[in-house]
Design a protein around this motif. Structure first.
Motif, PDB file in Angstrom:
ATOM      1  N   ALA A 270     -17.718 -14.992  49.034  1.00 27.99           N
ATOM      2  CA  ALA A 270     -18.729 -15.760  49.873  1.00 27.99           C
ATOM      3  C   ALA A 270     -18.659 -17.203  49.620  1.00 27.99           C
ATOM      4  N   LYS A 271     -17.872 -17.612  48.322  1.00 24.93           N
ATOM      5  CA  LYS A 271     -17.762 -19.027  47.993  1.00 24.93           C
ATOM      6  C   LYS A 271     -16.507 -19.682  48.903  1.00 24.93           C
ATOM      7  N   ASP A 272     -17.204 -20.856  49.522  1.00 25.98           N
ATOM      8  CA  ASP A 272     -16.262 -21.494  50.419  1.00 25.98           C
ATOM      9  C   ASP A 272     -15.814 -22.793  49.802  1.00 25.98           C
ATOM     10  N   GLU A 273     -15.794 -23.144  48.488  1.00 24.40           N
ATOM     11  CA  GLU A 273     -15.372 -24.537  48.255  1.00 24.40           C
ATOM     12  C   GLU A 273     -14.208 -24.352  47.788  1.00 24.40           C
ATOM     13  N   GLU A 274     -13.575 -25.564  47.834  1.00 23.03           N
ATOM     14  CA  GLU A 274     -12.337 -25.634  47.794  1.00 23.03           C
ATOM     15  C   GLU A 274     -11.852 -25.336  46.214  1.00 23.03           C
ATOM     16  N   VAL A 275     -12.740 -25.827  45.220  1.00 23.64           N
ATOM     17  CA  VAL A 275     -12.431 -25.699  43.962  1.00 23.64           C
ATOM     18  C   VAL A 275     -12.117 -24.092  43.761  1.00 23.64           C
ATOM     19  N   ASP A 276     -13.082 -23.355  44.493  1.00 28.80           N
ATOM     20  CA  ASP A 276     -12.934 -21.857  44.156  1.00 28.80           C
ATOM     21  C   ASP A 276     -11.672 -21.271  44.653  1.00 28.80           C
ATOM     22  N   LYS A 277     -11.159 -21.815  45.880  1.00 28.58           N
ATOM     23  CA  LYS A 277      -9.894 -21.252  46.404  1.00 28.58           C
ATOM     24  C   LYS A 277      -8.695 -21.648  45.549  1.00 28.58           C
ATOM     25  N   ILE A 278      -8.905 -22.803  44.990  1.00 27.96           N
ATOM     26  CA  ILE A 278      -7.806 -23.264  43.947  1.00 27.96           C
ATOM     27  C   ILE A 278      -7.550 -22.630  42.834  1.00 27.96           C
ATOM     28  N   LEU A 279      -8.942 -22.281  41.982  1.00 28.14           N
ATOM     29  CA  LEU A 279      -9.016 -21.461  41.060  1.00 28.14           C
ATOM     30  C   LEU A 279      -8.450 -19.942  41.122  1.00 28.14           C
ATOM     31  N   GLY A 280      -8.560 -19.472  42.294  1.00 26.82           N
ATOM     32  CA  GLY A 280      -8.338 -18.236  42.545  1.00 26.82           C
ATOM     33  C   GLY A 280      -6.719 -18.165  42.732  1.00 26.82           C
ATOM     34  N   LEU A 281      -6.165 -19.100  43.333  1.00 22.72           N
ATOM     35  CA  LEU A 281      -4.727 -19.258  43.505  1.00 22.72           C
ATOM     36  C   LEU A 281      -4.001 -19.421  42.180  1.00 22.72           C
ATOM     37  N   GLU A 282      -4.611 -20.428  41.260  1.00 20.41           N
ATOM     38  CA  GLU A 282      -4.098 -20.831  39.914  1.00 20.41           C
ATOM     39  C   GLU A 282      -4.298 -19.528  39.032  1.00 20.41           C
ATOM     40  N   LEU A 283      -5.116 -18.405  39.404  1.00 22.55           N
ATOM     41  CA  LEU A 283      -5.282 -17.144  38.420  1.00 22.55           C
ATOM     42  C   LEU A 283      -4.242 -16.399  38.675  1.00 22.55           C
ATOM     43  N   GLY A 284      -3.758 -16.613  40.122  1.00 25.89           N
ATOM     44  CA  GLY A 284      -2.515 -15.675  40.560  1.00 25.89           C
ATOM     45  C   GLY A 284      -2.521 -15.083  41.936  1.00 25.89           C
ATOM     46  N   SER A 285      -3.863 -15.278  42.340  1.00 25.38           N
ATOM     47  CA  SER A 285      -3.871 -14.636  43.761  1.00 25.38           C
ATOM     48  C   SER A 285      -3.012 -15.266  44.928  1.00 25.38           C
ATOM     49  N   ASP A 286      -2.656 -14.270  45.842  1.00 25.87           N
ATOM     50  CA  ASP A 286      -1.531 -14.660  46.753  1.00 25.87           C
ATOM     51  C   ASP A 286      -2.344 -15.042  48.302  1.00 25.87           C
TER      52      ASP A 286
END
Length: 232
Positions: free
Chosen positions: A81-97
């Motif tokens: 539900a989080k739409d913040e850019e920082v949340d997306k970047i964190l997810g990608l940095e942790l390894g999500s595709d």
């Protein structure tokens, strides 16, 4: 066998809707409402893909994503539900595709899953192709990807043209090439020099690799002789 997806989502409505769409597409699903249980289930066998909600009771999706990545390159899609850019970047940095924001269309999620599976399939295909680009015959090993040549476990230094000649012949073992064909393959169609350049190249290779099974086809050209079929 259908591809197996672990979906970790604590909202029962989302689980039910997503489940219906994925089952229609013939995917095998394991639906879990918390990260701890999902992690324990994965100990007995990793799925082909993870779909993780972020806001979960106990361990959150980010932490689970991190744990998965420490052990596996399995594809991961984060939904949140989080739409913040920082949340997306964190997810990608942790390894999500991939990262999908709620509310989302189940059709879009299915499309992203299919696209990600296709991407992984192409990557694996390319990886296997690269890995398998090695030809061997007797004591000779030619690594096409790394452009390295070994003769009875000793690496042999060859020039670019020598390597191209060896590559052309070893990829077509037992086939006779004319000097003109080899000139075109190695020097290009615009080369107008003497076909004796091929003879010189073969001579240099034979000098470097004593016993190299390149045969002269008199009055025609050359072939790489392999009678045992030991190539890959």
């Amino acid at each position: 066998m259908s591809q197996h997806i672990f979906i970790v989502e604590d909202d029962p409505n989302i689980r039910n809707i997503v489940s219906a769409y994925f089952k229609k597409e013939q995917f095998t699903l394991t639906m879990v409402d918390n990260a701890e249980e999902a992690w324990e289930l994965s100990r007995s066998g990793q799925p082909d893909m993870w779909i993780l909600d972020i806001m979960l009771p106990g361990m959150d999706g980010y932490e689970l994503c991190k744990k998965i990545r420490q052990e596996s390159d399995v594809p991961i899609i984060i939904i949140s539900a989080k739409d913040e850019e920082v949340d997306k970047i964190l997810g990608l940095e942790l390894g999500s595709d991939d990262y999908l924001t709620k509310p989302f269309s189940p059709r879009e999620l299915v499309a992203r899953v299919k696209r990600l599976f296709k991407r992984v399939e192409l990557y694996q295909s390319h990886k296997n192709e690269q890995k398998n680009q090695q030809f061997s015959s007797g004591g000779l090993i030619v690594e096409l990807t790394n452009r390295r040549v070994f003769w009875h476990d000793e690496e042999i230094e060859v020039t670019a043209k020598e390597f191209e000649l060896l590559k052309s012949l070893i990829q077509n073992q037992n086939r006779a090439f004319s000097r003109e064909e080899l000139l075109t393959l190695i020097w290009g169609e615009d080369y107008f020099g003497s076909d004796r350049a091929v003879d010189d190249l073969v001579k240099r290779l034979r000098k470097k690799i004593d016993g190299l099974p390149i045969e002269t086809v008199w009055g025609y050209g050359y072939r790489f002789r392999n009678d045992d079929g030991d190539h890959q």
